[in-house]
Structures are given as C-alpha cells and as structure tokens.
Design a protein around this motif. Structure first.
Motif, PDB file in Angstrom:
ATOM      1  N   GLU A 118     -43.701  -3.997   1.798  1.00  8.61           N
ATOM      2  CA  GLU A 118     -42.751  -4.456   0.791  1.00  8.61           C
ATOM      3  C   GLU A 118     -41.354  -4.633   1.372  1.00  8.61           C
ATOM      4  O   GLU A 118     -40.650  -5.593   1.050  1.00  8.61           O
ATOM      5  CB  GLU A 118     -42.708  -3.462  -0.375  1.00  8.61           C
ATOM      6  CG  GLU A 118     -43.936  -3.480  -1.255  1.00  8.61           C
ATOM      7  CD  GLU A 118     -44.106  -4.828  -1.939  1.00  8.61           C
ATOM      8  OE1 GLU A 118     -43.098  -5.423  -2.356  1.00  8.61           O
ATOM      9  OE2 GLU A 118     -45.249  -5.295  -2.043  1.00  8.61           O
ATOM     10  N   VAL A 119     -40.951  -3.711   2.236  1.00 13.97           N
ATOM     11  CA  VAL A 119     -39.618  -3.819   2.839  1.00 13.97           C
ATOM     12  C   VAL A 119     -39.561  -5.020   3.774  1.00 13.97           C
ATOM     13  O   VAL A 119     -38.561  -5.748   3.815  1.00 13.97           O
ATOM     14  CB  VAL A 119     -39.252  -2.522   3.591  1.00 13.97           C
ATOM     15  CG1 VAL A 119     -37.964  -2.701   4.393  1.00 13.97           C
ATOM     16  CG2 VAL A 119     -39.084  -1.368   2.604  1.00 13.97           C
ATOM     17  N   GLU A 120     -40.633  -5.256   4.519  1.00 14.02           N
ATOM     18  CA  GLU A 120     -40.664  -6.415   5.412  1.00 14.02           C
ATOM     19  C   GLU A 120     -40.548  -7.703   4.616  1.00 14.02           C
ATOM     20  O   GLU A 120     -39.823  -8.630   5.002  1.00 14.02           O
ATOM     21  CB  GLU A 120     -41.949  -6.412   6.230  1.00 14.02           C
ATOM     22  CG  GLU A 120     -42.013  -7.548   7.236  1.00 14.02           C
ATOM     23  CD  GLU A 120     -43.276  -7.528   8.071  1.00 14.02           C
ATOM     24  OE1 GLU A 120     -43.344  -8.272   9.061  1.00 14.02           O
ATOM     25  OE2 GLU A 120     -44.205  -6.769   7.732  1.00 14.02           O
ATOM     26  N   ARG A 121     -41.229  -7.789   3.495  1.00 23.35           N
ATOM     27  CA  ARG A 121     -41.155  -8.982   2.663  1.00 23.35           C
ATOM     28  C   ARG A 121     -39.741  -9.198   2.141  1.00 23.35           C
ATOM     29  O   ARG A 121     -39.290 -10.325   1.937  1.00 23.35           O
ATOM     30  CB  ARG A 121     -42.142  -8.862   1.495  1.00 23.35           C
ATOM     31  CG  ARG A 121     -42.250 -10.128   0.646  1.00 23.35           C
ATOM     32  CD  ARG A 121     -43.262  -9.991  -0.483  1.00 23.35           C
ATOM     33  NE  ARG A 121     -44.588  -9.763   0.041  1.00 23.35           N
ATOM     34  CZ  ARG A 121     -45.326  -8.683  -0.194  1.00 23.35           C
ATOM     35  NH1 ARG A 121     -44.835  -7.708  -0.937  1.00 23.35           N
ATOM     36  NH2 ARG A 121     -46.527  -8.550   0.313  1.00 23.35           N
ATOM     37  N   ALA A 122     -39.020  -8.087   1.943  1.00 20.83           N
ATOM     38  CA  ALA A 122     -37.665  -8.171   1.407  1.00 20.83           C
ATOM     39  C   ALA A 122     -36.683  -8.800   2.379  1.00 20.83           C
ATOM     40  O   ALA A 122     -35.552  -9.106   2.004  1.00 20.83           O
ATOM     41  CB  ALA A 122     -37.182  -6.775   1.010  1.00 20.83           C
ATOM     42  N   GLN A 123     -37.091  -8.999   3.634  1.00 16.12           N
ATOM     43  CA  GLN A 123     -36.217  -9.671   4.595  1.00 16.12           C
ATOM     44  C   GLN A 123     -35.970 -11.121   4.220  1.00 16.12           C
ATOM     45  O   GLN A 123     -34.985 -11.715   4.643  1.00 16.12           O
ATOM     46  CB  GLN A 123     -36.858  -9.669   5.994  1.00 16.12           C
ATOM     47  CG  GLN A 123     -37.037  -8.312   6.611  1.00 16.12           C
ATOM     48  CD  GLN A 123     -37.677  -8.442   7.976  1.00 16.12           C
ATOM     49  OE1 GLN A 123     -37.005  -8.394   8.990  1.00 16.12           O
ATOM     50  NE2 GLN A 123     -38.983  -8.597   7.995  1.00 16.12           N
ATOM     51  N   TYR A 124     -36.876 -11.682   3.434  1.00  9.49           N
ATOM     52  CA  TYR A 124     -36.856 -13.117   3.194  1.00  9.49           C
ATOM     53  C   TYR A 124     -36.410 -13.460   1.782  1.00  9.49           C
ATOM     54  O   TYR A 124     -36.663 -12.712   0.839  1.00  9.49           O
ATOM     55  CB  TYR A 124     -38.254 -13.694   3.422  1.00  9.49           C
ATOM     56  CG  TYR A 124     -38.838 -13.315   4.755  1.00  9.49           C
ATOM     57  CD1 TYR A 124     -38.316 -13.839   5.940  1.00  9.49           C
ATOM     58  CD2 TYR A 124     -39.886 -12.404   4.849  1.00  9.49           C
ATOM     59  CE1 TYR A 124     -38.833 -13.484   7.160  1.00  9.49           C
ATOM     60  CE2 TYR A 124     -40.415 -12.037   6.078  1.00  9.49           C
ATOM     61  CZ  TYR A 124     -39.876 -12.577   7.230  1.00  9.49           C
ATOM     62  OH  TYR A 124     -40.388 -12.212   8.448  1.00  9.49           O
ATOM     63  N   PRO A 125     -35.763 -14.625   1.609  1.00 10.57           N
ATOM     64  CA  PRO A 125     -35.464 -15.089   0.253  1.00 10.57           C
ATOM     65  C   PRO A 125     -36.759 -15.185  -0.545  1.00 10.57           C
ATOM     66  O   PRO A 125     -37.830 -15.429   0.016  1.00 10.57           O
ATOM     67  CB  PRO A 125     -34.867 -16.489   0.493  1.00 10.57           C
ATOM     68  CG  PRO A 125     -34.351 -16.442   1.895  1.00 10.57           C
ATOM     69  CD  PRO A 125     -35.315 -15.569   2.641  1.00 10.57           C
ATOM     70  N   VAL A 126     -36.654 -15.025  -1.847  1.00  3.70           N
ATOM     71  CA  VAL A 126     -37.844 -15.028  -2.701  1.00  3.70           C
ATOM     72  C   VAL A 126     -38.689 -16.276  -2.460  1.00  3.70           C
ATOM     73  O   VAL A 126     -39.914 -16.207  -2.367  1.00  3.70           O
ATOM     74  CB  VAL A 126     -37.430 -14.921  -4.183  1.00  3.70           C
ATOM     75  CG1 VAL A 126     -38.643 -15.134  -5.084  1.00  3.70           C
ATOM     76  CG2 VAL A 126     -36.801 -13.561  -4.461  1.00  3.70           C
ATOM     77  N   PHE A 127     -38.025 -17.430  -2.313  1.00  3.94           N
ATOM     78  CA  PHE A 127     -38.790 -18.673  -2.189  1.00  3.94           C
ATOM     79  C   PHE A 127     -39.499 -18.794  -0.852  1.00  3.94           C
ATOM     80  O   PHE A 127     -40.390 -19.622  -0.706  1.00  3.94           O
ATOM     81  CB  PHE A 127     -37.897 -19.899  -2.424  1.00  3.94           C
ATOM     82  CG  PHE A 127     -36.924 -20.197  -1.299  1.00  3.94           C
ATOM     83  CD1 PHE A 127     -37.281 -21.044  -0.267  1.00  3.94           C
ATOM     84  CD2 PHE A 127     -35.661 -19.646  -1.302  1.00  3.94           C
ATOM     85  CE1 PHE A 127     -36.383 -21.328   0.757  1.00  3.94           C
ATOM     86  CE2 PHE A 127     -34.758 -19.930  -0.286  1.00  3.94           C
ATOM     87  CZ  PHE A 127     -35.119 -20.765   0.750  1.00  3.94           C
TER      88      PHE A 127
END
Length: 311
Positions: A118-127
């Motif tokens: 989840e934290v890794e995914r948070a590196q990126y803009p939602v889109f």
C-alpha cells in the motif's frame, strides 16, 4: 465512456472503459513517472490522513515502544533524524527496503512489512496507480516515446534534469520522492521471468541535453547498456522519416499474462489508462506500424553510438 480509478479498472478485468484523471505531469515532464506528496492524494486514502500517514504513525509508535529517539533509529536504517521525522509525519514515502530495515530495527515481526504494497502504491498519483501495478504484471510492454524518454529508461541524472525544469519549481522533498519512484519502477528489467520490453524513441529526445551534456552522455550510454539485454529492444525513429504513425503522441501498451492489453497515455498532465480490449488491440497494431518505420535495433544502436561520439 466510463471513468474509474486505476484500481477499479484493473479489478474490473479490463472489459471496457477508460481511466482519466488530471495529474501533475507524469508523462508530460518525464515520459514515465513521478511520485506525488501524500497531501496531493497519492496515497489513495485522503491525503495526510491516508495510508502514508497511518504507516508513519505506526512506525513512530513502535519506535517509542523501543525507547529510541529519531537519531538512534535513523542510524539503524541509514537515515537522518529529520528524514525519520518526515516518514513519521507522512511527508515522505519510504521505499520497500526502508520499510524492511525499519521492521527489523524495531523488532516489529513483520508488522511494518504488511504495509509495503500500500505504501509503495502511494508513491504514485491516483491516476497512475493502475499502470504501476500493470508494469509489475506485464509479460510484454511496448512504448513510443516523445518528447522525453519513458521513465523506465531514464538515468537518475536525466530525471533530475527534467524535474528541475518544472514550473513552478518542485520542493526538494517532492523531487526526491519522484526520483525514488521512477528508479523503483526500473526493477522491471531485473524481474524473472523477464518480460519482453520494446521502446521506439523519437530522435529528437536523444538530442535534447536535459540536465546538461554530461547527463545526455550518461543517458545515451545507459540506453546502449539496456539495449544489450536479451528481452529489450530499443529503436530510433529518425527525424527524416516522412511517415510516422506516432504523430499523435507517446503511449505505452502493457500485456498481462492473461493476454489482456492496456493502453496508457498522457498529455499535459491528463493521464488515461484505457481498459477497453479493442483499444488495446488497436494500440498494439499502431505500435507495430511505428516500429516498422523506425531503424532496426542494430541500426539504432549504431545511431546512438554515433550521437554519443559527437558529444
């Protein structure tokens, strides 16, 4: 046309619809990725109150339980006390490796590691989160790049040169997060089994000295090294070509193991992840046409070598 988030689109199986969102220049300033701050909503959980802030609070609680101040804890995981504070306050996103070291240093028994995805995914803009997930699942990825390189091919110096050109200027912490996010995506080159990766690069982007001539020289050398990998093909689209089917701009087609194709494109900070199977097939066919007009991989290597020799 249906508009969904990247996660929703992938969960839906890619059976139709398009993901469209106004971003912060993912492709338009770097051709392939950057991270946004937690307060920009990149964590998918409502800014600072989202997953990054929750992780930071958990890490702080475990640190205090161990009786460590920030400086002591930072020395164990290779960061300053100020950086530890940024992690704990949700202002900086730690890498998966940092999370693993923190878990071990705090004797958390895996409690912090469960946050990694989840934290890794948070590196990126939602889109872009859907596309970031697809890159990890890709068995094939093909990309046409202009006017800057796809982020998967960028050197760190080239990245920093691009980010330095942003107006208004980016905060230093934001720049560091974006660099870290792009570098993390390049793990795709070392993944096993290796996906097939094909890139067609417009000649113009090989001549622009973003970050300076030294940065361009290093970038060209990097392309030559990447192009030597057995699963990677790099081709150059010369400026003198009268017929180039890629005039509408850059795009990337990702194919998953189940055979489904997804198309990602961005212009002026508006990113779209196309999940309609028909559009995926058409984009793959378009890429084939572009590729057929470009120099062969061998010719492209020789072309890049000549450019490098002229610097």
């Amino acid at each position: 046309m249906t508009k969904r988030t990247g996660a929703d689109a992938l969960a839906g199986g890619g059976d139709g619809g398009t993901v469209v969102s106004v971003g912060d220049g993912w492709e338009s300033d770097d051709g392939g990725g950057g991270a946004c701050r937690p307060e920009d909503g990149g964590g998918g959980g409502g800014g600072k109150g989202g997953v990054v802030a929750a992780f930071g609070q958990t890490m702080k609680t475990l640190r205090l339980r161990e009786g460590l101040d920030r400086a002591e804890f930072g020395s164990r995981i290779g960061y300053s006390a100020a950086t530890v504070a940024s992690f704990e306050q949700g202002r900086r996103i730690p890498s998966p490796g940092t999370i693993e070291r923190a878990d071990e240093a705090l004797g958390a028994g895996g409690l912090l590691c469960v946050w990694k995805e989840e934290v890794e995914r948070a590196q990126y803009p939602v889109f872009f989160q859907g596309m970031a997930t697809l890159e990890k699942e890709a068995v094939e990825l093909v990309s046409y790049s202009m006017p800057v390189l796809n982020g998967l091919l960028q050197t760190e110096e080239y990245m920093r040169g691009l980010l330095a050109m942003r107006r208004p200027p980016l905060e230093e912490e934001t720049t560091e997060q974006r660099v870290a996010a792009r570098l993390a995506r390049q793990d795709i080159f070392d993944r096993q089994p290796a996906p097939f990766l094909s890139f067609v690069l417009d000649e113009s982007l090989l001549r622009r000295p973003y970050g300076g001539r030294t940065a361009l020289r290093g970038q060209l050398e990097h392309l030559l090294l990447i192009g030597q990998r057995r699963n990677v093909e790099i081709q150059v689209m010369p400026l003198d070509r009268e017929d180039n089917a890629g005039v509408n701009g850059p795009f990337t087609v990702v194919t998953r193991k189940d055979g489904k194709k997804f198309v990602y494109a961005e212009s002026r900070g508006i990113g779209s992840l196309e999940t309609d199977p028909e559009q995926g097939v058409l984009a793959a066919a378009l890429y084939g046409i572009i590729r057929s007009r470009a120099l062969s991989p061998r010719e492209s290597t020789e072309f890049i070598e000549r450019l490098l020799g002229s610097l």
